[in-house]
Scaffold this motif. Structure first.
Motif, PDB file in Angstrom:
ATOM      1  N   GLY A  28       0.790  -1.224   0.000  1.00  0.00           N
ATOM      2  CA  GLY A  28       0.000   0.000   0.000  1.00  0.00           C
ATOM      3  C   GLY A  28       0.820   1.269   0.000  1.00  0.00           C
ATOM      4  O   GLY A  28       0.273   2.360  -0.249  1.00  0.00           O
ATOM      5  N   GLU A  29       2.115   1.168   0.258  1.00  0.00           N
ATOM      6  CA  GLU A  29       2.952   2.360   0.381  1.00  0.00           C
ATOM      7  C   GLU A  29       3.150   3.068  -0.961  1.00  0.00           C
ATOM      8  O   GLU A  29       3.409   4.276  -1.013  1.00  0.00           O
ATOM      9  N   GLU A  30       3.022   2.314  -2.059  1.00  0.00           N
ATOM     10  CA  GLU A  30       3.252   2.896  -3.380  1.00  0.00           C
ATOM     11  C   GLU A  30       2.258   4.011  -3.695  1.00  0.00           C
ATOM     12  O   GLU A  30       2.540   4.888  -4.529  1.00  0.00           O
ATOM     13  N   LYS A  31       1.104   3.999  -3.028  1.00  0.00           N
ATOM     14  CA  LYS A  31       0.089   5.028  -3.298  1.00  0.00           C
ATOM     15  C   LYS A  31       0.557   6.406  -2.868  1.00  0.00           C
ATOM     16  O   LYS A  31       0.076   7.426  -3.371  1.00  0.00           O
ATOM     17  N   LYS A  32       1.509   6.458  -1.948  1.00  0.00           N
ATOM     18  CA  LYS A  32       2.036   7.747  -1.477  1.00  0.00           C
ATOM     19  C   LYS A  32       3.051   8.333  -2.451  1.00  0.00           C
ATOM     20  O   LYS A  32       3.378   9.518  -2.363  1.00  0.00           O
ATOM     21  N   TYR A  33       3.570   7.502  -3.364  1.00  0.00           N
ATOM     22  CA  TYR A  33       4.674   7.955  -4.219  1.00  0.00           C
ATOM     23  C   TYR A  33       4.374   7.660  -5.698  1.00  0.00           C
ATOM     24  O   TYR A  33       5.078   6.878  -6.356  1.00  0.00           O
ATOM     25  N   PRO A  34       3.327   8.270  -6.244  1.00  0.00           N
ATOM     26  CA  PRO A  34       2.989   7.986  -7.649  1.00  0.00           C
ATOM     27  C   PRO A  34       4.106   8.375  -8.617  1.00  0.00           C
ATOM     28  O   PRO A  34       4.260   7.745  -9.669  1.00  0.00           O
ATOM     29  N   ASN A  35       4.897   9.406  -8.253  1.00  0.00           N
ATOM     30  CA  ASN A  35       5.999   9.807  -9.138  1.00  0.00           C
ATOM     31  C   ASN A  35       7.072   8.717  -9.219  1.00  0.00           C
ATOM     32  O   ASN A  35       7.658   8.474 -10.282  1.00  0.00           O
ATOM     33  N   LEU A  36       7.308   8.033  -8.098  1.00  0.00           N
ATOM     34  CA  LEU A  36       8.291   6.950  -8.103  1.00  0.00           C
ATOM     35  C   LEU A  36       7.770   5.736  -8.864  1.00  0.00           C
ATOM     36  O   LEU A  36       8.528   5.046  -9.553  1.00  0.00           O
ATOM     37  N   VAL A  37       6.473   5.480  -8.754  1.00  0.00           N
ATOM     38  CA  VAL A  37       5.876   4.373  -9.512  1.00  0.00           C
ATOM     39  C   VAL A  37       6.016   4.631 -11.007  1.00  0.00           C
ATOM     40  O   VAL A  37       6.300   3.712 -11.789  1.00  0.00           O
ATOM     41  N   ASP A  38       5.851   5.908 -11.422  1.00  0.00           N
ATOM     42  CA  ASP A  38       6.024   6.248 -12.835  1.00  0.00           C
ATOM     43  C   ASP A  38       7.450   5.962 -13.305  1.00  0.00           C
ATOM     44  O   ASP A  38       7.661   5.469 -14.418  1.00  0.00           O
ATOM     45  N   ILE A  39       8.417   6.280 -12.440  1.00  0.00           N
ATOM     46  CA  ILE A  39       9.809   5.962 -12.784  1.00  0.00           C
ATOM     47  C   ILE A  39       9.999   4.450 -12.845  1.00  0.00           C
ATOM     48  O   ILE A  39      10.697   3.922 -13.710  1.00  0.00           O
ATOM     49  N   GLY A  40       9.333   3.740 -11.918  1.00  0.00           N
ATOM     50  CA  GLY A  40       9.403   2.277 -11.916  1.00  0.00           C
ATOM     51  C   GLY A  40       8.892   1.684 -13.210  1.00  0.00           C
ATOM     52  O   GLY A  40       9.420   0.667 -13.690  1.00  0.00           O
ATOM     53  N   THR A  56      15.438  -7.629  -8.431  1.00  0.00           N
ATOM     54  CA  THR A  56      16.714  -6.984  -8.103  1.00  0.00           C
ATOM     55  C   THR A  56      16.566  -5.468  -8.070  1.00  0.00           C
ATOM     56  O   THR A  56      17.030  -4.807  -7.142  1.00  0.00           O
ATOM     57  N   LEU A  57      15.911  -4.918  -9.085  1.00  0.00           N
ATOM     58  CA  LEU A  57      15.707  -3.461  -9.118  1.00  0.00           C
ATOM     59  C   LEU A  57      14.833  -3.011  -7.959  1.00  0.00           C
ATOM     60  O   LEU A  57      15.130  -2.021  -7.285  1.00  0.00           O
ATOM     61  N   GLY A  58      13.720  -3.727  -7.745  1.00  0.00           N
ATOM     62  CA  GLY A  58      12.811  -3.350  -6.662  1.00  0.00           C
ATOM     63  C   GLY A  58      13.493  -3.417  -5.310  1.00  0.00           C
ATOM     64  O   GLY A  58      13.379  -2.487  -4.489  1.00  0.00           O
ATOM     65  N   SER A  59      14.222  -4.495  -5.056  1.00  0.00           N
ATOM     66  CA  SER A  59      14.892  -4.671  -3.763  1.00  0.00           C
ATOM     67  C   SER A  59      15.937  -3.591  -3.523  1.00  0.00           C
ATOM     68  O   SER A  59      16.142  -3.145  -2.387  1.00  0.00           O
ATOM     69  N   SER A  60      16.618  -3.149  -4.601  1.00  0.00           N
ATOM     70  CA  SER A  60      17.668  -2.137  -4.440  1.00  0.00           C
ATOM     71  C   SER A  60      17.104  -0.786  -4.016  1.00  0.00           C
ATOM     72  O   SER A  60      17.839   0.075  -3.541  1.00  0.00           O
ATOM     73  N   LEU A  61      15.774  -0.611  -4.181  1.00  0.00           N
ATOM     74  CA  LEU A  61      15.152   0.675  -3.846  1.00  0.00           C
ATOM     75  C   LEU A  61      14.196   0.582  -2.661  1.00  0.00           C
ATOM     76  O   LEU A  61      13.539   1.573  -2.323  1.00  0.00           O
ATOM     77  N   PHE A  62      14.132  -0.589  -2.032  1.00  0.00           N
ATOM     78  CA  PHE A  62      13.193  -0.769  -0.924  1.00  0.00           C
ATOM     79  C   PHE A  62      13.490   0.216   0.211  1.00  0.00           C
ATOM     80  O   PHE A  62      14.646   0.368   0.632  1.00  0.00           O
ATOM     81  N   LEU A  63      12.436   0.903   0.669  1.00  0.00           N
ATOM     82  CA  LEU A  63      12.519   1.901   1.739  1.00  0.00           C
ATOM     83  C   LEU A  63      13.407   3.089   1.379  1.00  0.00           C
ATOM     84  O   LEU A  63      13.841   3.834   2.254  1.00  0.00           O
ATOM     85  N   ASN A  64      13.689   3.278   0.112  1.00  0.00           N
ATOM     86  CA  ASN A  64      14.461   4.445  -0.344  1.00  0.00           C
ATOM     87  C   ASN A  64      13.544   5.269  -1.239  1.00  0.00           C
ATOM     88  O   ASN A  64      13.167   4.834  -2.327  1.00  0.00           O
ATOM     89  N   PHE A  65      13.189   6.447  -0.796  1.00  0.00           N
ATOM     90  CA  PHE A  65      12.227   7.272  -1.526  1.00  0.00           C
ATOM     91  C   PHE A  65      12.875   8.523  -2.108  1.00  0.00           C
ATOM     92  O   PHE A  65      12.191   9.495  -2.443  1.00  0.00           O
ATOM     93  N   ASP A  66      14.202   8.475  -2.217  1.00  0.00           N
ATOM     94  CA  ASP A  66      14.940   9.618  -2.753  1.00  0.00           C
ATOM     95  C   ASP A  66      14.804   9.648  -4.269  1.00  0.00           C
ATOM     96  O   ASP A  66      15.205   8.698  -4.961  1.00  0.00           O
ATOM     97  N   LEU A  67      14.242  10.712  -4.819  1.00  0.00           N
ATOM     98  CA  LEU A  67      13.987  10.823  -6.251  1.00  0.00           C
ATOM     99  C   LEU A  67      15.272  10.685  -7.062  1.00  0.00           C
ATOM    100  O   LEU A  67      15.305  10.013  -8.099  1.00  0.00           O
ATOM    101  N   GLU A  68      16.340  11.300  -6.573  1.00  0.00           N
ATOM    102  CA  GLU A  68      17.611  11.259  -7.298  1.00  0.00           C
ATOM    103  C   GLU A  68      18.136   9.829  -7.423  1.00  0.00           C
ATOM    104  O   GLU A  68      18.660   9.428  -8.460  1.00  0.00           O
TER     105      GLU A  68
END
Length: 880
Positions: free
Chosen positions: A361-373, A389-401
């Motif tokens: 459910g956390e993805e709903k807070k970060y639609p911009n990151l989902v678009d990058i995903g 692998t890609l998903g795990s490398s970004l888990f709990l990391n919400f930094d846009l850069e």
């Protein structure tokens, strides 16, 4: 490199030393003793190289020592190649006849004396360097390790449990496998042979083969089908004893209480092999079982048969489900066609990515990151482990850069954990023999999604000395094809199209990432982001030219390859070319495609080691210096698309090593004597030679196997009887060429395997000379012959014909009635022939009964169009 290939480099050099030491030349130049010492020292060093490669990360200085070994091996190879150059020069002198005076100065005795002194000095220098390096290696305490006992990273053992609710996108695959398990054995149980049906699941590492097998294994319907279920992870160690023990333990666990099964497991290890096989047969006898053999790497058929003989005592209906990355292994073990596991859809990939990158459910807070995903998962090409692998490398990391960095960089740049995608793919890579691993690394020099022609990569490998000598008289191009077939079998290649002598394929994007990962350090792709090229780099691929400068290129003398693989990207600086020629004397491959020089410098002859020279699509060049004909080692020369080239250089026949020649010229008459001297020429192409009227009127080219003629508007005749070994012929858009002029009685026997005819608007019938290839022709393609009205009845005598394309022949109304005689025909594609397409419609067409026996029939379908487009693309890239 991230991976070291020193062992194979040393092995290759030892092969050269063995051949040269036995030659009179080594004695003639007073270097026989030195070469013997080098050979002996290198043999000793080679014995410890595998141990050194395994310990280079733990022992300080070992990586540098390996680099020194590699450098001295390459330098020694350059010196030995100098002997070969001199030998080739002597052959040219011997064959020169009346032209001896013209080349006498170049091959003068004074030059031979200089050569003798230079070679002796260089050999002694190599000997001294190698002696010192070998002595330095003693301090590392290295041990001798054979190739068979080198350490290979192993995959973790798998187990059968899975939470099916967490698997995304494999429902259809599960249903298909269960359908196969429910079907009876396709070959029955005749003659009392209770053979077991074996169903292979094959696919790229990380594709989810094990996950799919788990889904099937745990499906409730399987419990109703089989009395016994057994899961055995085989991995790379196909030890019959251990596999038997695992099967017995699994069988005991499924029929006994856990405590009893555990006690049994502890006692069974003490049994000898005779007792074990007896217990195995007792456990399986009369039982309907499902045995999953997960992750098979064994390609030893004898071992497989031994195991299969032991376990085929079950009841009728027993099945074995095998997972493997190798198509050849799947074919070896399977009794039904392999189930090739494809990638997930983009939608399923995104769902899987969100599952691993966010808490529920956390993805709903970060639609911009989902678009990058959404953009990220495209690079995964449906491979679930890459998505994870890609998903795990970004888990709990919400930094846009950080997300943008991962999106914009290749997967191989990311830190990889043990169970991520690159380590998983590298398992397949580690299982390769060293010679194949080295060849594979060179795919990193080409862009992603690059369409490879087999001959292109084969000649790159050949030019760089990467192809091991064959057994007996095996041709070197056949060895290259074996390498390609092995890579294909290991699921590293995709979109593979095989036309015999010619074949087309691509590299999966993730496999390309793996090639970049293992090649970094010595092979480099140069783009606008490249600010420095390390001196150790030997192979350069230039894909962008925006920020070119002389300072960018290393001042070392080590560069062996300069490629421009991207269409439209070439060098336009003559000063830079002069620098390359002066600095990189040991270049093997020089690609000047899409360059804009008006001529090449005479100094090109200084590149005596050069094997491949590309001058493709130079729109300005008008002449080539005659000095280019002094490149006796040259195997590949492409002048394709040089529309302003007025004439070929004089002395072309001196290129006695030439195997592939691609020509565009304004000449109207060719020197046939020059072509007759090219005794090793196998591939020849004439394109856009607008003034050329005749070919091969009086001379044979006995070694020629592939001929491509395209857009030669004035060409009138094509006497094939001068080409006795021709196997592949492309003839495209030659308006004045009358294909029927070669009609002979009796019809001459030909060796053609592939014939491609395109754009002959006035041709009403196929020429009779094609009958001469009745015993050999495998692929026939007829395109854009708008006046073609019928196919001859003799077409049905082509007993080996496998593929037939008929495209854009609108007046063709029917097929020969004896098409059923073409028993070898596997692919029939008909498109752009309205009436014929109507008559060939499945079931309803009047011609359908003629072709119903053919495995793949595409009548005006998308699949057929794609296949034809691929073939057209293949011939368009024949320049490479």
């Amino acid at each position: 490199m991230a991976e070291s290939f020193v062992f194979h480099i040393a092995e290759s050099l030892l092969q050269k030393l063995a051949s040269y030491v036995s030659e009179e030349a080594s004695r003639a130049y007073d270097v026989y003793e030195d070469l013997q010492v080098i050979k002996g020292t290198l043999s000793i060093v080679k014995g410890v190289l595998l141990d050194a490669e395994e310990k280079k990360e733990q022992k300080h200085g070992l990586r540098e020592w390996l680099m020194q070994i590699q450098n001295v091996c390459f330098d020694a190879e350059d010196v030995l190649d100098g002997f070969e150059c001199q030998n080739l020069r002597k052959q040219v002198v011997k064959a020169s006849g009346s032209t001896r005076m013209k080349v006498g100065h170049f091959f003068s005795s004074s030059n031979s004396l200089v050569f003798r002194l230079s070679m002796a000095r260089q050999i002694k220098h190599v000997r001294c360097r190698l002696d010192k390096i070998a002595a330095d290696g003693n301090k590392f305490g290295l041990e001798r390790i054979s190739v068979d006992h080198r350490l290979v990273q192993r995959r973790e053992m798998t187990y059968s449990h899975i939470d099916a609710s967490g698997v995304i996108g494999r429902d259809n695959d599960r249903e298909e496998i269960i359908k196969l398990l429910m079907q009876p054995h396709p070959h029955g149980d005749g003659d009392g042979d209770k053979s077991v049906c074996v169903i292979p699941i094959v696919g790229l590492g990380g594709m989810g083969k094990t996950t799919l097998a788990k889904l099937v294994f745990n499906d409730k319907r399987i419990d109703e089908l089989f009395q016994l279920k057994m899961w055995v992870c085989v991995s790379d160690d196909f030890d019959i004893r251990q596999i038997i023990i695992k099967i017995i333990n699994c069988a005991s666990a499924s029929t006994s209480a856990p405590s009893i099964a555990l006690a049994h497991h502890e006692s069974i290890n003490n049994l000898d092999i005779e007792q074990l096989q007896s217990q195995l047969r007792h456990k399986l006898s009369g039982q309907t079982y499902l045995l999953v053999l997960d992750d098979i790497w064994n390609d030893n058929r004898a071992k497989w048969i031994e195991l299969n003989d032991l376990i085929k005592v079950g009841a009728v209906g027993s099945k074995i489900l095998v997972t493997t990355r190798s198509d050849s292994i799947a074919s070896m073990v399977g009794t039904v066609p392999s189930y090739v596991l494809e990638g997930l859809s983009v939608e399923n990939c995104l769902s899987l990515f969100v599952k691993w990158a966010f808490k529920e459910g956390e993805e709903k807070k970060y639609p911009n990151l989902v678009d990058i995903g959404k953009e990220m998962v495209k690079k995964c090409q449906g491979v679930p482990l890459a998505v994870r692998t890609l998903g795990s490398s970004l888990f709990l990391n919400f930094d846009l850069e950080r997300w943008e960095f991962v999106r914009d960089h290749e997967i191989w740049n990311l830190n990889q954990k043990k169970d991520d995608i690159l380590p998983a793919l590298k398992l397949s890579y580690d299982q390769m023999p060293s010679y194949l691993r080295q060849c594979f690394a060179y795919f990193s020099l080409f862009p992603k999604d690059f369409g490879h022609i087999g001959g292109h990569i084969a000649h790159l490998w050949l030019a760089l000395g990467l192809l091991q000598s064959g057994v007996g008289s095996q041709k070197i191009e056949n060895i290259a094809r074996q390498y390609i077939d092995e890579l294909h079998s290991r699921s590293f290649l995709e979109d593979f199209m095989d036309f015999g002598n010619l074949y087309f394929f691509k590299i999966h994007d993730l496999v390309h990432d793996l090639a970049l990962y293992v090649a970094k350090g010595e092979l480099l792709v140069v783009n606008s982001h490249t600010h420095n090229i390390p001196e150790q780099v030997r192979h350069l691929s230039i894909v962008e030219i925006d920020s070119f400068s002389h300072a960018l290129f290393p001042k070392s003398r080590r560069v062996r390859t300069i490629l421009f693989p991207v269409d439209g990207v070439g060098v336009d600086s003559e000063a830079l070319l002069d620098t390359w020629i002066a600095r990189y004397k040991c270049l093997r491959v020089l690609d000047l495609s899409d360059s804009t020089f008006e001529t090449l410098p005479d100094s090109i002859s200084k590149l005596e080691h050069l094997r491949a020279l590309h001058v493709t699509n130079n729109c300005k060049i008008k002449r080539l210096p005659h000095s280019v004909c002094k490149l006796q080692n040259l195997q590949f020369l492409s002048l394709r698309g040089c529309m302003e080239l007025e004439t070929l250089p004089k002395g072309l026949g001196m290129l006695i090593s030439l195997e592939q020649l691609y020509i565009t010229t304004k000449q109207s008459i060719l020197s046939e004597d020059e072509f007759a001297s090219l005794r090793n020429l196998q591939y020849l192409s004439f394109e856009y030679c607008d003034n050329l009227k005749f070919l091969f009127r009086g001379v044979q080219i006995p070694s020629l196997e592939v001929l491509l003629i395209q857009s030669c508007g004035r060409l009138e005749s094509l006497p094939l009887h001068f080409l006795p070994k021709l196997e592949v012929l492309f003839v495209i858009q030659c308006e004045m060429l009358n294909l029927s002029l070669n009609n002979e009685s009796p019809i001459q026997r030909l060796r053609l395997k592939l014939l491609y005819l395109e754009h002959f608007p006035r041709q009403q019938a196929l020429p009779h000379w094609i009958q001469g290839a009745a015993d050999t022709l495998q692929t026939l393609s007829i395109l854009n012959c708008h006046s073609l009205k019928m196919l001859p009845e003799w077409l049905t005598t082509m007993t080996r014909l496998k593929t037939l394309h008929i495209v854009n022949c609108p007046q063709l109304l029917s097929l020969p009635s004896d098409m059923h005689h073409l028993t070898a025909l596997e692919v029939l594609i008909i498109d752009g022939c309205p009436e014929l397409c109507r008559k060939c419609q499945p079931q309803s067409g009047v011609c359908w009964s003629f072709i119903a026996h053919i495995k793949c029939v595409c009548i005006g379908e998308t699949k057929g169009k794609l296949h034809s487009q691929m073939l057209s693309r293949l011939r368009l890239r024949l320049r490479d």
